[in-house]
Design a protein around this motif. Structure first.
Motif, mmCIF file in Angstrom:
data_model
loop_
_atom_site.group_PDB
_atom_site.id
_atom_site.type_symbol
_atom_site.label_atom_id
_atom_site.label_comp_id
_atom_site.label_asym_id
_atom_site.label_seq_id
_atom_site.Cartn_x
_atom_site.Cartn_y
_atom_site.Cartn_z
ATOM 1 N N GLU A 276 0.831 -1.195 0.000
ATOM 2 C CA GLU A 276 0.000 0.000 0.000
ATOM 3 C C GLU A 276 0.869 1.251 0.000
ATOM 4 O O GLU A 276 2.054 1.194 0.324
ATOM 5 C CB GLU A 276 -0.905 0.018 1.231
ATOM 6 C CG GLU A 276 -0.140 0.004 2.551
ATOM 7 C CD GLU A 276 -1.059 0.013 3.734
ATOM 8 O OE1 GLU A 276 -2.155 0.586 3.643
ATOM 9 O OE2 GLU A 276 -0.684 -0.560 4.787
ATOM 10 N N THR A 277 0.278 2.377 -0.371
ATOM 11 C CA THR A 277 0.978 3.652 -0.285
ATOM 12 C C THR A 277 0.923 4.142 1.162
ATOM 13 O O THR A 277 0.056 3.718 1.933
ATOM 14 C CB THR A 277 0.345 4.701 -1.209
ATOM 15 O OG1 THR A 277 -1.013 4.904 -0.801
ATOM 16 C CG2 THR A 277 0.378 4.236 -2.658
ATOM 17 N N ALA B 117 1.569 8.514 8.468
ATOM 18 C CA ALA B 117 1.530 7.073 8.736
ATOM 19 C C ALA B 117 2.936 6.525 8.955
ATOM 20 O O ALA B 117 3.151 5.666 9.819
ATOM 21 C CB ALA B 117 0.858 6.351 7.569
ATOM 22 N N LEU B 118 3.887 7.010 8.191
ATOM 23 C CA LEU B 118 5.271 6.567 8.349
ATOM 24 C C LEU B 118 5.844 7.032 9.686
ATOM 25 O O LEU B 118 6.637 6.326 10.314
ATOM 26 C CB LEU B 118 6.129 7.089 7.197
ATOM 27 C CG LEU B 118 5.844 6.476 5.826
ATOM 28 C CD1 LEU B 118 6.655 7.183 4.742
ATOM 29 C CD2 LEU B 118 6.132 4.980 5.812
ATOM 30 N N ASP C 221 1.324 10.923 -1.207
ATOM 31 C CA ASP C 221 1.696 9.646 -0.605
ATOM 32 C C ASP C 221 2.996 9.128 -1.208
ATOM 33 O O ASP C 221 3.373 9.469 -2.325
ATOM 34 C CB ASP C 221 0.591 8.615 -0.841
ATOM 35 C CG ASP C 221 -0.688 8.968 -0.104
ATOM 36 O OD1 ASP C 221 -0.665 9.945 0.658
ATOM 37 O OD2 ASP C 221 -1.694 8.278 -0.317
ATOM 38 N N TYR C 222 3.638 8.248 -0.433
ATOM 39 C CA TYR C 222 4.846 7.581 -0.901
ATOM 40 C C TYR C 222 4.486 6.156 -1.304
ATOM 41 O O TYR C 222 3.642 5.509 -0.683
ATOM 42 C CB TYR C 222 5.909 7.555 0.193
ATOM 43 C CG TYR C 222 6.384 8.936 0.602
ATOM 44 C CD1 TYR C 222 7.403 9.576 -0.093
ATOM 45 C CD2 TYR C 222 5.794 9.603 1.685
ATOM 46 C CE1 TYR C 222 7.838 10.843 0.281
ATOM 47 C CE2 TYR C 222 6.222 10.869 2.065
ATOM 48 C CZ TYR C 222 7.244 11.478 1.359
ATOM 49 O OH TYR C 222 7.665 12.733 1.730
ATOM 50 N N MET C 223 5.156 5.652 -2.340
ATOM 51 C CA MET C 223 4.906 4.283 -2.782
ATOM 52 C C MET C 223 6.212 3.627 -3.207
ATOM 53 O O MET C 223 7.186 4.306 -3.567
ATOM 54 C CB MET C 223 3.905 4.266 -3.941
ATOM 55 C CG MET C 223 4.358 4.986 -5.198
ATOM 56 S SD MET C 223 3.083 5.056 -6.481
ATOM 57 C CE MET C 223 2.891 3.299 -6.837
ATOM 58 N N ILE C 224 6.250 2.327 -3.153
ATOM 59 C CA ILE C 224 7.448 1.571 -3.496
ATOM 60 C C ILE C 224 7.614 1.502 -5.011
ATOM 61 O O ILE C 224 6.638 1.500 -5.761
ATOM 62 C CB ILE C 224 7.381 0.145 -2.882
ATOM 63 C CG1 ILE C 224 8.759 -0.513 -2.863
ATOM 64 C CG2 ILE C 224 6.372 -0.725 -3.638
ATOM 65 C CD1 ILE C 224 8.799 -1.778 -2.013
ATOM 66 N N THR C 225 8.862 1.461 -5.472
ATOM 67 C CA THR C 225 9.140 1.301 -6.889
ATOM 68 C C THR C 225 9.361 -0.181 -7.205
ATOM 69 O O THR C 225 9.463 -1.013 -6.300
ATOM 70 C CB THR C 225 10.401 2.077 -7.299
ATOM 71 O OG1 THR C 225 11.527 1.536 -6.592
ATOM 72 C CG2 THR C 225 10.258 3.556 -6.967
#
Length: 244
Positions: free
Chosen positions: A182-183, A188-189, A221-225
């Motif tokens: 999920e983003t 949240a982080l 939001d941040y998301m994984i590559t």
């Protein structure tokens, strides 16, 4: 004493200091090389001694008794196995050499006159495989040529910068793992890692610079590559390998 003379003396002292430093480094390296060489020789001698004892005990215990050919066969088996101990001390043992040894053992087996010879040859083959395992443990056999080439081609600076450094921190690994499904928002982080403000931003920036995560838009939001996700899979597979 004028300034040019002072500068000249300082320069000469610095040059002497550098010469002494290089000499000490060279001496330390020479000492280290000698120490490693001695450790290597001790290891080889220990392995060779172990193999020789194993041959004697293994053949004495594993060969058929009584048998009219026992002593003759034992002598021939001992010669074959003892000749292999020299391979332990070699820097490189090719697959061809091992194949030749296997073929030699097969030729000896073909001359065996009795069905019960299978028992003795089973023991000899077991001892031979143990020798190969010891050779393999020194990384001089087991088809490592391609693997060694691949290892030597690893770019150290790139590997440290893009993989090792980003994941050398617990919180950064937490952040990356959290985005696997999920983003995540900054808030949240922060709750996940217990980090606040600039401290959290520092770790996020490390992951962004390494292309392991991305921010969908400014303040988003941040998301994984894909690179980050593949790296997590690699770590998971590595842990499974360690557990074997």
């Amino acid at each position: 004493m004028n300034n040019p003379e002072v500068y000249d003396i300082k320069a000469k002292l610095e040059a002497i200091h550098q010469d002494i430093k290089r000499l000490m480094e060279k001496s330390n390296q020479e000492y280290l090389d000698i120490m490693l060489a001695n450790l290597k020789n001790d290891l080889i001698n220990s392995l060779t001694s172990y193999v020789s004892d194993d041959i004697e005990h293994g053949l004495h215990r594993g060969m058929v008794d009584p048998c009219q050919m026992r002593e003759t066969c034992k002598s021939r088996f001992t010669e074959f196995l003892e000749n292999n101990t020299s391979l332990i001390g070699q820097e490189n043992v090719s697959k061809n050499i091992i194949d030749e040894k296997r073929a030699e053992l097969d030729e000896i087996r073909e001359t065996a006159p009795f069905d019960k010879c299978d028992i003795c040859f089973s023991e000899v083959n077991s001892l031979f495989e143990k020798q190969l395992n010891l050779i393999s443990s020194r990384q001089i056999y087991s088809n490592t040529e391609k693997k060694q080439t691949e290892i030597s081609s690893i770019p150290e600076e790139l590997m440290v910068k893009s993989v090792l450094e980003p994941l050398s921190n617990k919180q950064r690994l937490q952040i990356l793992k959290s985005m696997a499904s999920e983003t995540m928002t900054f808030t949240a982080l922060s709750e996940l890692t217990g980090l606040r403000g600039g401290n959290l931003l520092f770790h996020i920036q490390k992951l962004l610079e390494s292309d392991l995560i991305l921010q969908r838009h400014e303040r988003g939001d941040y998301m994984i590559t894909k690179k980050g996700y593949n790296l997590l899979l690699m770590l998971s597979n590595f842990l499974k390998f360690l557990e074997k």
